[in-house]
Design an enzyme around this catalytic site. Structure first.
Site, PDB file in Angstrom:
ATOM      1  CB  ALA A  68      23.078  -6.919  -6.438  1.00 32.00           C
ATOM      2  N   GLY A 112      19.311  -3.340  -7.844  1.00 30.71           N
ATOM      3  CA  GLY A 112      19.893  -3.525  -9.169  1.00 30.71           C
ATOM      4  C   GLY A 112      18.842  -3.765 -10.243  1.00 30.71           C
ATOM      5  CD  GLU A 115      21.388   0.352  -8.894  1.00 31.50           C
ATOM      6  OE1 GLU A 115      21.534  -0.844  -8.597  1.00 31.50           O
ATOM      7  OE2 GLU A 115      22.121   1.254  -8.448  1.00 31.50           O
ATOM      8  CD  GLU A 135      20.234  -0.605  -3.822  1.00 32.71           C
ATOM      9  OE1 GLU A 135      19.312   0.178  -3.491  1.00 32.71           O
ATOM     10  OE2 GLU A 135      20.413  -0.984  -4.994  1.00 32.71           O
TER      11      GLU A 135
HETATM   12  C1  HXC Z   1      19.340 -13.139  -3.607  1.00 34.56           C
HETATM   13  C2  HXC Z   1      17.077 -13.139  -3.319  1.00 34.56           C
HETATM   14  C3  HXC Z   1      17.009 -11.756  -3.559  1.00 34.56           C
HETATM   15  C4  HXC Z   1      18.238 -11.079  -3.850  1.00 34.56           C
HETATM   16  C5  HXC Z   1      15.023 -12.448  -3.164  1.00 34.56           C
HETATM   17  N1  HXC Z   1      15.827 -13.525  -3.070  1.00 34.56           N
HETATM   18  N2  HXC Z   1      15.724 -11.360  -3.459  1.00 34.56           N
HETATM   19  N3  HXC Z   1      18.233 -13.814  -3.345  1.00 34.56           N
HETATM   20  N4  HXC Z   1      19.359 -11.819  -3.860  1.00 34.56           N
HETATM   21  N5  HXC Z   1      18.269  -9.774  -4.121  1.00 34.56           N
HETATM   22  C6  HXC Z   1      15.453 -14.905  -2.742  1.00 34.56           C
HETATM   23  C7  HXC Z   1      15.031 -15.040  -1.303  1.00 34.56           C
HETATM   24  O1  HXC Z   1      16.139 -15.162  -0.461  1.00 34.56           O
HETATM   25  C8  HXC Z   1      14.216 -16.301  -1.365  1.00 34.56           C
HETATM   26  O2  HXC Z   1      15.076 -17.399  -1.401  1.00 34.56           O
HETATM   27  C9  HXC Z   1      13.532 -16.200  -2.739  1.00 34.56           C
HETATM   28  O3  HXC Z   1      14.324 -15.291  -3.497  1.00 34.56           O
HETATM   29  C10 HXC Z   1      12.142 -15.653  -2.634  1.00 34.56           C
HETATM   30  O4  HXC Z   1      12.175 -14.456  -1.887  1.00 34.56           O
HETATM   31  P1  HXC Z   1      10.882 -13.923  -1.105  1.00 34.56           P
HETATM   32  O5  HXC Z   1      11.298 -12.821  -0.257  1.00 34.56           O
HETATM   33  O6  HXC Z   1      10.189 -15.085  -0.467  1.00 34.56           O
HETATM   34  O7  HXC Z   1       9.989 -13.454  -2.328  1.00 34.56           O
HETATM   35  P2  HXC Z   1       8.883 -12.313  -2.415  1.00 34.56           P
HETATM   36  O8  HXC Z   1       7.805 -12.510  -1.422  1.00 34.56           O
HETATM   37  O9  HXC Z   1       8.533 -12.256  -3.845  1.00 34.56           O
HETATM   38  O10 HXC Z   1       9.620 -10.933  -1.960  1.00 34.56           O
HETATM   39  C11 HXC Z   1      10.608 -10.465  -2.723  1.00 34.56           C
HETATM   40  C12 HXC Z   1      11.348  -9.215  -2.167  1.00 34.56           C
HETATM   41  C13 HXC Z   1      12.301  -9.693  -1.053  1.00 34.56           C
HETATM   42  C14 HXC Z   1      10.372  -8.194  -1.629  1.00 34.56           C
HETATM   43  C15 HXC Z   1      12.078  -8.652  -3.348  1.00 34.56           C
HETATM   44  O11 HXC Z   1      12.876 -10.956  -1.413  1.00 34.56           O
HETATM   45  C16 HXC Z   1      13.411  -8.738  -0.867  1.00 34.56           C
HETATM   46  O12 HXC Z   1      13.260  -7.742  -0.186  1.00 34.56           O
HETATM   47  N6  HXC Z   1      14.572  -9.045  -1.476  1.00 34.56           N
HETATM   48  C17 HXC Z   1      15.738  -8.215  -1.373  1.00 34.56           C
HETATM   49  C18 HXC Z   1      15.582  -7.019  -2.280  1.00 34.56           C
HETATM   50  C19 HXC Z   1      16.800  -6.126  -2.164  1.00 34.56           C
HETATM   51  O13 HXC Z   1      17.215  -5.718  -1.080  1.00 34.56           O
HETATM   52  N7  HXC Z   1      17.393  -5.782  -3.312  1.00 34.56           N
HETATM   53  C20 HXC Z   1      18.524  -4.941  -3.356  1.00 34.56           C
HETATM   54  C21 HXC Z   1      19.752  -5.793  -3.417  1.00 34.56           C
HETATM   55  S1  HXC Z   1      21.178  -4.731  -3.314  1.00 34.56           S
HETATM   56  P3  HXC Z   1      14.718 -18.766  -0.620  1.00 34.56           P
HETATM   57  O14 HXC Z   1      15.940 -19.593  -0.853  1.00 34.56           O
HETATM   58  O15 HXC Z   1      14.455 -18.387   0.799  1.00 34.56           O
HETATM   59  O16 HXC Z   1      13.498 -19.282  -1.326  1.00 34.56           O
HETATM   60  C22 HXC Z   1      21.455  -4.195  -4.851  1.00 34.56           C
HETATM   61  C23 HXC Z   1      22.706  -3.381  -4.961  1.00 34.56           C
HETATM   62  C24 HXC Z   1      22.802  -2.695  -6.266  1.00 34.56           C
HETATM   63  O17 HXC Z   1      20.727  -4.464  -5.753  1.00 34.56           O
HETATM   64  C25 HXC Z   1      23.787  -3.360  -7.141  1.00 34.56           C
HETATM   65  C26 HXC Z   1      23.440  -3.242  -8.573  1.00 34.56           C
HETATM   66  C27 HXC Z   1      23.256  -4.540  -9.377  1.00 34.56           C
END
Ligand code: HXC
Length: 261
Positions: A68, A112, A115, A135
């Site tokens: 997400a 997500g 998912e 999450e």
């Molecule tokens: C918004 C995101 C994002 C996300 C990455 N980005 N994941 N933006 N939402 N989920 C953005 C970063 O802020 C960054 O923006 C750019 O993408 C590149 O991210 P990096 O971290 O530099 O890339 P990378 O080295 O490829 O690492 C990726 C990653 C890390 C390991 C996935 O970004 C990460 O941990 N992201 C969060 C993953 C997460 O927690 N997902 C769960 C979300 S909660 P800028 O602007 O700085 O370039 C969820 C709830 C469930 O999904 C709901 C169901 C749909």
């Protein structure tokens, strides 16, 4: 190519298979409201297109989807999320697709993204793909089926461990655990997923749709009800011309010619 270029997904058709590519690389294909809308519009287009018999959903080479959109989610309040039923559209939208949907996963499928892959009917993954529900690290829980579908896919102990730690499951372990149907060298996943879709697409389409509906029904009901539902639809297949053709072709030792009716 079916879709316009300002969409956050890219759609093409290969061998009667609709290929939907998540295309928001700057945010690692994070599921923003717009990406979800574009994905659902494309899925429905493919579902309604008689030239398409199966659908592949894929992402980039290094990432399938980072989950997400955290920028959008950090604005959310309980009231907004609850009153808009945040994310229900994704689950309900994919559930309504009658054609087989195959996820072709390279790189990470987190939150997500994992998912979304689990909402699909079959997951194929590259050998360096990774799956996770991180999450807990954001102070929330999986909200689009993670706590429900992962347990069905890999069992309680493994699902609980992943969800309570945010640890990552490798493609090899995901395949062993049954989350993923098959793994391939990274560069071959998409082609293999398209081949799978094309192979499925060569069978009678009403039969495929009925089989998909029955398998998905198993997750909703008791065994007794599921067996009843299956038997009734099995009986119903005898009303298809394709069923007569399939059995006649077997008896005549020739290839069946499906009329999709
Ligand atoms: C918004 C995101 C994002 C996300 C990455 N980005 N994941 N933006 N939402 N989920 C953005 C970063 O802020 C960054 O923006 C750019 O993408 C590149 O991210 P990096 O971290 O530099 O890339 P990378 O080295 O490829 O690492 C990726 C990653 C890390 C390991 C996935 O970004 C990460 O941990 N992201 C969060 C993953 C997460 O927690 N997902 C769960 C979300 S909660 P800028 O602007 O700085 O370039 C969820 C709830 C469930 O999904 C709901 C169901 C749909």
């Amino acid at each position: 190519t079916i879709m316009s270029s300002d969409s956050l997904v890219f759609v093409s058709a290969v061998d009667g298979v609709g290929v939907i590519t998540l295309n928001r690389p700057a945010a690692r294909n994070a599921l923003s409201a717009q990406l979800i809308d574009d994905l659902l519009v494309s899925l429905r287009k493919c579902d309604g297109d008689p030239a398409v018999s199966a659908i592949v959903v894929t992402g980039g080479d290094k990432f399938f989807c980072a989950g997400a959109d955290i920028q959008e989610m950090k604005q959310l309040t309980f009231v907004k999320a609850y009153t808009n039923n945040f994310l229900a559209n994704l689950d309900n939208g994919i559930k309504a697709i009658a054609k087989p949907v195959i996820a072709a996963v390279n790189g990470y499928a987190f939150g997500g993204g994992c998912e979304l892959a689990m909402m699909c009917d079959i997951i194929y993954a590259g050998q360096t793909a990774r799956f996770g529900q991180p999450e807990v690290k954001l102070g929330t829980i999986p909200g689009a089926g993670g706590t429900q579908r992962l347990i069905r896919a890999i069992g309680k102990a493994k699902a609980m461990e992943l969800i309570l730690t945010g640890d990552v499951l490798s493609a090899v372990d995901a395949e062993k655990a049954g989350l993923v149907a098959k793994i391939f060298p990274d560069g071959e996943v998409l082609k293999q997923a398209i081949d799978l879709g094309a192979r499925i697409g060569r069978f009678s389409q009403p039969v495929i749709a009925i089989a998909k509906e029955c398998v998905n029904h198993a997750e909703q009901v008791t065994l007794e009800e599921g067996l009843h539902f299956e038997r009734r639809l099995y009986h119903a297949t005898f009303g298809l011309e394709d069923c007569k053709e399939g059995m006649t072709a077997f008896a005549e030792k020739r290839q069946a010619q499906w009329g999709n009716c």
